[in-house]
Design an enzyme around this catalytic site. Sequence first.
Site, mmCIF file in Angstrom:
data_model
loop_
_atom_site.group_PDB
_atom_site.id
_atom_site.type_symbol
_atom_site.label_atom_id
_atom_site.label_comp_id
_atom_site.label_asym_id
_atom_site.label_seq_id
_atom_site.Cartn_x
_atom_site.Cartn_y
_atom_site.Cartn_z
ATOM 1 N N LYS A 19 0.847 -1.204 0.000
ATOM 2 C CA LYS A 19 0.000 0.000 0.000
ATOM 3 C C LYS A 19 0.884 1.256 0.000
ATOM 4 O O LYS A 19 0.624 2.213 -0.734
ATOM 5 C CB LYS A 19 -0.905 -0.030 1.235
ATOM 6 C CG LYS A 19 -1.834 1.145 1.342
ATOM 7 C CD LYS A 19 -2.732 1.007 2.560
ATOM 8 C CE LYS A 19 -3.575 2.251 2.758
ATOM 9 N NZ LYS A 19 -4.415 2.159 3.955
ATOM 10 N N CYS A 64 -6.615 -10.827 -6.825
ATOM 11 C CA CYS A 64 -5.630 -11.722 -7.431
ATOM 12 C C CYS A 64 -4.896 -12.474 -6.334
ATOM 13 O O CYS A 64 -4.308 -11.865 -5.440
ATOM 14 C CB CYS A 64 -4.645 -10.885 -8.258
ATOM 15 S SG CYS A 64 -3.231 -11.838 -8.857
ATOM 16 N N SER A 139 13.652 -9.989 1.702
ATOM 17 C CA SER A 139 13.710 -9.682 3.135
ATOM 18 C C SER A 139 15.170 -9.781 3.554
ATOM 19 O O SER A 139 15.982 -10.395 2.843
ATOM 20 C CB SER A 139 12.886 -10.740 3.883
ATOM 21 O OG SER A 139 13.164 -10.711 5.261
ATOM 22 N N TYR A 152 10.508 -19.470 5.676
ATOM 23 C CA TYR A 152 10.403 -18.100 5.139
ATOM 24 C C TYR A 152 11.751 -17.697 4.545
ATOM 25 O O TYR A 152 11.819 -17.164 3.438
ATOM 26 C CB TYR A 152 9.991 -17.166 6.274
ATOM 27 C CG TYR A 152 9.819 -15.705 5.904
ATOM 28 C CD1 TYR A 152 8.643 -15.252 5.298
ATOM 29 C CD2 TYR A 152 10.812 -14.763 6.181
ATOM 30 C CE1 TYR A 152 8.476 -13.901 4.983
ATOM 31 C CE2 TYR A 152 10.648 -13.415 5.870
ATOM 32 C CZ TYR A 152 9.477 -12.985 5.274
ATOM 33 O OH TYR A 152 9.313 -11.651 4.961
ATOM 34 N N SER A 155 12.293 -19.218 1.196
ATOM 35 C CA SER A 155 11.553 -18.552 0.118
ATOM 36 C C SER A 155 12.221 -17.233 -0.251
ATOM 37 O O SER A 155 12.287 -16.866 -1.424
ATOM 38 C CB SER A 155 10.083 -18.341 0.518
ATOM 39 O OG SER A 155 9.938 -17.352 1.524
HETATM 40 N N1 LIG Z 1 7.055 -6.258 7.521
HETATM 41 C C1 LIG Z 1 8.214 -6.901 7.609
HETATM 42 O O1 LIG Z 1 8.818 -7.067 8.688
HETATM 43 C C2 LIG Z 1 8.867 -7.417 6.353
HETATM 44 C C3 LIG Z 1 10.261 -7.570 6.346
HETATM 45 C C4 LIG Z 1 10.859 -8.069 5.208
HETATM 46 C C5 LIG Z 1 10.100 -8.389 4.103
HETATM 47 N N2 LIG Z 1 8.748 -8.227 4.147
HETATM 48 C C6 LIG Z 1 8.001 -8.610 2.947
HETATM 49 O O2 LIG Z 1 7.252 -7.492 2.500
HETATM 50 C C7 LIG Z 1 6.129 -7.949 1.750
HETATM 51 C C8 LIG Z 1 4.891 -7.198 2.209
HETATM 52 O O3 LIG Z 1 4.574 -7.585 3.535
HETATM 53 P P1 LIG Z 1 3.997 -6.568 4.615
HETATM 54 O O4 LIG Z 1 5.057 -6.356 5.606
HETATM 55 O O5 LIG Z 1 3.391 -5.394 3.965
HETATM 56 O O6 LIG Z 1 2.906 -7.494 5.310
HETATM 57 P P2 LIG Z 1 1.311 -7.418 5.295
HETATM 58 O O7 LIG Z 1 0.863 -8.690 5.912
HETATM 59 O O8 LIG Z 1 0.860 -6.151 5.904
HETATM 60 O O9 LIG Z 1 0.929 -7.371 3.743
HETATM 61 C C9 LIG Z 1 0.994 -8.480 2.901
HETATM 62 C C10 LIG Z 1 -0.045 -8.326 1.813
HETATM 63 O O10 LIG Z 1 0.071 -9.441 0.930
HETATM 64 C C11 LIG Z 1 -1.235 -9.888 0.648
HETATM 65 N N3 LIG Z 1 -1.219 -11.296 0.244
HETATM 66 C C12 LIG Z 1 -0.993 -12.381 1.020
HETATM 67 N N4 LIG Z 1 -1.131 -13.495 0.304
HETATM 68 C C13 LIG Z 1 -1.445 -13.114 -0.961
HETATM 69 C C14 LIG Z 1 -1.714 -13.811 -2.158
HETATM 70 N N5 LIG Z 1 -1.707 -15.152 -2.202
HETATM 71 N N6 LIG Z 1 -1.980 -13.105 -3.278
HETATM 72 C C15 LIG Z 1 -2.025 -11.741 -3.233
HETATM 73 N N7 LIG Z 1 -1.805 -11.030 -2.120
HETATM 74 C C16 LIG Z 1 -1.509 -11.709 -0.997
HETATM 75 C C17 LIG Z 1 -2.002 -9.684 1.947
HETATM 76 O O11 LIG Z 1 -3.410 -9.732 1.749
HETATM 77 C C18 LIG Z 1 -1.485 -8.327 2.371
HETATM 78 O O12 LIG Z 1 -2.232 -7.282 1.792
HETATM 79 C C19 LIG Z 1 6.068 -9.455 1.963
HETATM 80 O O13 LIG Z 1 6.627 -10.106 0.842
HETATM 81 C C20 LIG Z 1 6.955 -9.677 3.175
HETATM 82 O O14 LIG Z 1 7.502 -10.970 3.199
HETATM 83 C C21 LIG Z 1 8.124 -7.731 5.236
#
Ligand SMILES: NC(=O)c1ccc[n+]([C@@H]2O[C@H](COP(=O)([O-])OP(=O)(O)OC[C@H]3O[C@@H](n4cnc5c(N)ncnc54)[C@H](O)[C@@H]3O)[C@@H](O)[C@H]2O)c1
Length: 260
Positions: A19, A64, A139, A152, A155
């Site tokens: 977002k 999606c 990550s 994790y 992946s």
């Molecule tokens: N927040 C952290 O600490 C962090 C750190 C490193 C990497 N990340 C990575 O950042 C990315 C975003 O995560 P975030 O932190 O915003 O978490 P979040 O949980 O707030 O957002 C993840 C989003 O992905 C969507 N999603 C999940 N499964 C899905 C699918 N099958 N198809 C489409 N959308 C799907 C969810 O509905 C959600 O809107 C992820 O790949 C996460 O692994 C996050």
Amino acid sequence: MALSGKVAIVTGAAQGLGKAFTERLLQRGARQVCVADVKVEDGQRTVSDFGQTYGKDRATFVKCDVSNEKDLEDLFVAVKRRYGPLDIMVNNAGIANETNWSKMVDINMKGLMKGTFLAIEAMRKDTGGHGGVIVNVASSAGLTPVFCTPSYCASKYGVVGFTLSWAESRTIVDLGIRFAVMCPAFTDTEIIKLGTNSIMLQPELATKMMDFVGINKVETVSDAFMQLVDDPESNGTIATITANHGIRFKRHKFTNLSML
Ligand SMILES: NC(=O)c1ccc[n+]([C@@H]2O[C@H](COP(=O)([O-])OP(=O)(O)OC[C@H]3O[C@@H](n4cnc5c(N)ncnc54)[C@H](O)[C@@H]3O)[C@@H](O)[C@H]2O)c1
């Protein structure tokens, strides 16, 4: 990269980092950003809020599930038909679930791979594309082992290797596409809220680790994202973002293929 007139897809953009990335693209003048997510209500609310701030119809929601190949294929067809060639692809959707690790690999790795394949086809200049940038979200767990999230980690290591391998492909880069990968440490979104949003091994120790490592602000991670999008030389760049050291960019050293 001048963003006016550009078309982007951000997966997992109903909330969290996706977002925030979407909002940055809209602020910078992207013509159209497609918010692709499984969460319909949240996705529609996000798009409607952005419509009020940045102009109606500049962000669209498409339901999606990135682990469903047909969903992703339909998404790309719809974006091309409605808005024309794609310029920016952000493969961001991800979950943290050490129990359902197979589903996690389907989303974090296979979904991201399929999104990358489709984006390459959409952007390559030899078949009608305009070129563009593909930002894949890994990550810090894609660069460093983490005891509470081994699956994790697997992946996300996969995402780093996959993205840098594409960046090393001169044939594809010469068709106008660059590839960059984001490696943020813990960031303040739902995914680190242990329980239903995030299933890690040894949750008590995981919480201690978060306290020790610190938690990034979403704004810092989205700053790094925009720098990767903007920098025409970002092909093969890894962005690391940590609470202690902030944003760092590391350019991958490419194999000298002319030696082969
Ligand atoms: N927040 C952290 O600490 C962090 C750190 C490193 C990497 N990340 C990575 O950042 C990315 C975003 O995560 P975030 O932190 O915003 O978490 P979040 O949980 O707030 O957002 C993840 C989003 O992905 C969507 N999603 C999940 N499964 C899905 C699918 N099958 N198809 C489409 N959308 C799907 C969810 O509905 C959600 O809107 C992820 O790949 C996460 O692994 C996050």
